[in-house]
Design a protein around this motif. Structure first.
Motif, short mmCIF file in Angstrom:
data_model
loop_
_atom_site.label_atom_id
_atom_site.label_comp_id
_atom_site.label_asym_id
_atom_site.label_seq_id
_atom_site.Cartn_x
_atom_site.Cartn_y
_atom_site.Cartn_z
N UNK A 36 0.81 -1.22 0.00
CA UNK A 36 0.00 0.00 0.00
C UNK A 36 0.84 1.26 0.00
N UNK A 37 1.89 1.28 0.84
CA UNK A 37 2.64 2.53 0.98
C UNK A 37 3.78 2.64 -0.02
N UNK A 38 4.37 1.54 -0.36
CA UNK A 38 5.58 1.62 -1.21
C UNK A 38 5.36 1.04 -2.60
N UNK A 39 4.10 0.67 -2.88
CA UNK A 39 3.75 0.19 -4.21
C UNK A 39 4.58 -1.00 -4.69
N UNK A 40 4.87 -1.90 -3.76
CA UNK A 40 5.59 -3.12 -4.15
C UNK A 40 4.58 -4.14 -4.66
N UNK A 41 5.11 -5.18 -5.28
CA UNK A 41 4.27 -6.31 -5.65
C UNK A 41 4.80 -7.52 -4.89
N UNK A 42 3.89 -8.30 -4.32
CA UNK A 42 4.32 -9.44 -3.52
C UNK A 42 3.74 -10.72 -4.12
N UNK A 43 4.61 -11.68 -4.34
CA UNK A 43 4.19 -13.01 -4.81
C UNK A 43 4.51 -13.96 -3.67
N UNK A 44 3.46 -14.51 -3.05
CA UNK A 44 3.70 -15.28 -1.84
C UNK A 44 3.06 -16.66 -1.96
N UNK A 45 3.84 -17.70 -1.69
CA UNK A 45 3.27 -19.04 -1.81
C UNK A 45 2.90 -19.56 -0.44
N UNK A 46 1.91 -20.42 -0.40
CA UNK A 46 1.50 -21.01 0.87
C UNK A 46 0.66 -22.24 0.60
N UNK A 47 0.61 -23.15 1.58
CA UNK A 47 -0.32 -24.27 1.42
C UNK A 47 -1.58 -24.02 2.25
#
Lengths: 299, 265
Positions: free
Chosen positions: A177-188
């Motif tokens: 939200x604040x730094x306009x990053x993109x996050x790709x996060x894996x999880x089961x």
């Protein structure tokens, strides 16, 4: 799109681990990459980071082909794959300093990162003595060190306690939200990412079974009417005789697919007229956890 | 080139607190100190010897085991320690997902192993000269100060250094591919024993076998047909040394392509 793959496939020997995967990760999203253990998540992430060579299909990150622009792309990615890679004989701070040296990041940033993941106090302790949660946080600090535009995190909350999971989640939301990053996060675990993800991809046996926004996923789940009654079995029989489909019956609740508000009123009055005590009745969204299980088990 | 220098500096930063790095400094110090003590205690037996003989005895004691055992085993150990730092921490994947070319990462690691061997052998030269001269100060009967063989010692150790590169390149690749200690160590040990046997039996082709090179290097160091008046003359570039350097170059390049193809588990 920050990440875009076309027909990405990968084999380990005869075994096909990733099957014509077409991922679309928009900028500024938190993309939850979900699937049971052994679904091909880590292999996909290693392909995205060019640790494994693409066998067929293609990967574009920041609109550039990973095969031809490896260094340029990697300079904008921070990653954490499986358990964090940490030199146990160095302190937490030295681990960051070593990475800062390699990435030519100012030393001051090391202290900022330690503060961000709340390891300032433990910065001078050998990383070998860290708890699993502390190692995981140090791993996240390492991934964030160069201030990357894209974060690729493979099961980053493994081994974290509930507080740690919440902290990581809040940190990731803040970064997007604040730094306009993109996050790709894996999880089961869907529950782990559903509170922060904006987009979801569900993979099983190497195949992408669903991809879309979290709202689209929710829309897939059919709402139902949940009825709390005194004698659920008799109530269920009554409803069935009156052409209502009952999907599930427990000791306290019974479930009927939702179609309209009027139908809820009809059910309520039918039960009342026949002497059933109704303690509560209402529309309910099928929870995503169950939906996730449905999607991955169907395949 | 930048990536190479950064990686090389990082190698030093990572290893400066490990046994691998300190062994490179402590091994020559310990052995030369031991010899110093030995000469000091037994100085009566040595008084009256010509200075050149003293030096040959002093330096020769180290060189005797250097070719047959010390240098090959130390090289095997260094090749292992430089790679095991990544195996233990499971950091290959993060190392190869940095925005640095794989050449730079691989090349810097190999160069750092070469540097550690070079450092050790340089320290052997310095400590041999230092302790020899110290003996002439604390035991003035031992006239170490009346003869100088700094140049010859430097040449012998340079030859030894070059002769170890073949072993280093092979062991480096083995240690990079296998995470465990026993495989590269076991293979290295067996090959070293084989190399020593071949070299002591004077097998005519042992100059082709890298694990024989340090021993062959010692055997071929004295220039044949010397005029005694000219003193000792060292032959650095014998054919075994050339073979060692050629093997190092070939295995180093081959290793890069293996790393490139290898999936990072």
């Amino acid at each position: 799109m920050v990440i875009s793959t076309q027909d990405l496939s990968f084999n380990f020997g005869d075994q096909q681990v990733v099957k014509s995967l077409s991922l679309q990760v928009p900028e500024g999203s938190i993309y939850g990459f979900l699937g049971p253990n052994g679904a091909g998540k880590t292999t996909t992430i290693k392909l995205l980071l060019n640790l494994l060579k693409v066998q067929s299909g293609s990967i574009h990150i920041f609109e550039q082909d990973i095969q031809h622009h490896r260094i340029n792309i990697l300079s904008q990615i921070g990653s954490l794959i499986e358990q964090p890679a940490i030199y146990q004989h160095l302190t937490g701070k030295e681990n960051l300093l070593n990475r800062a040296l390699l990435l030519r990041v100012p030393v001051k940033r090391v202290d900022d990162m330690l503060a961000l993941v709340q390891l300032t106090g433990a910065g001078d302790k050998k990383a070998g003595q860290y708890s699993l949660g502390m190692k995981q946080r140090l791993g996240i600090a390492l991934a964030l060190l160069a201030d990357p535009k894209l974060l690729i995190l493979d099961e980053p909350t493994n081994g974290l306690d509930p507080n740690g999971i919440i902290e990581v989640r809040e940190l990731l939301i803040k970064l997007v939200r604040q730094y306009n990053k993109t996050v790709f996060i894996s999880s089961h675990l869907l529950a782990e990412v559903e509170r922060m993800a904006t987009h979801v991809g569900i993979i099983n046996n190497g195949e992408l079974l669903f991809q879309g926004s979290i709202n689209e996923l929710q829309a897939l789940s059919q709402p139902q009417v949940c009825i709390e009654a005194d004698n659920t079995v008799d109530a269920a029989n009554l409803l069935t005789r009156n052409h209502f489909m009952v999907t599930d019956v427990t000791d306290n609740y019974l479930y009927v697919p939702y179609s309209s508000k009027q139908k809820i009123a009809e059910i309520n009055s039918l039960l009342n007229r026949n002497g059933h005590a109704v303690y509560s009745i209402g529309k309910q969204q099928k929870d995503l956890e169950r939906l996730f299980l449905d999607i991955t088990q169907k395949a | 080139m930048n990536g190479f220098i950064l990686s090389f500096r990082s190698e030093f930063y990572k290893s400066r607190k490990t046994l691998g790095f300190w062994a490179a400094i402590l091994l020559p110090l310990f052995i030369c100190l031991l010899l110093f003590v030995g000469f000091y205690v037994k100085s009566e037996k040595l008084t009256g010897m010509p200075p050149i003989t003293l030096w040959l005895q002093f330096a020769g004691a180290i060189l005797g085991i250097m070719g047959s055992l010390l240098l090959p085993m130390f090289t095997i150990f260094i090749a292992y320690s430089v790679n095991s730092i990544e195996h233990k921490a499971d950091t290959w994947k993060s190392l190869f997902s940095l925005p640095i070319s794989r050449w730079a990462v691989y090349g810097a690691k190999f160069s750092y192993a070469v540097f550690l061997i070079f450092l050790t052998l340089t320290l052997f030269v310095l400590f041999t000269i230092g302790f020899g001269n110290l003996l002439s100060v604390v035991k003035p009967d031992l006239r170490f100060d009346n003869y100088h063989m700094e140049k010859e010692l430097g040449q012998v150790y340079l030859k030894l250094f070059l002769s170890s590169l073949g072993i280093l390149s092979i062991q480096f690749l083995l240690s990079l591919l296998w995470a465990d200690f026993l495989k590269p160590m076991g293979i290295g040990f067996v090959c070293t024993i084989t190399g020593v046997i071949l070299a002591t039996k004077n097998w005519e082709y042992c100059y082709l076998f890298p694990y024989s090179h340090p021993m062959v290097a010692i055997a071929t160091m004295l220039h044949g047909g010397d005029n005694p008046a000219k003193g000792i003359q060292i032959d650095i570039f014998t054919k075994d040394v050339f073979v060692s350097m050629a093997i190092a170059a070939v295995v180093f390049i081959l290793g890069y392509f293996i790393v490139l193809k290898k999936s990072i588990k």
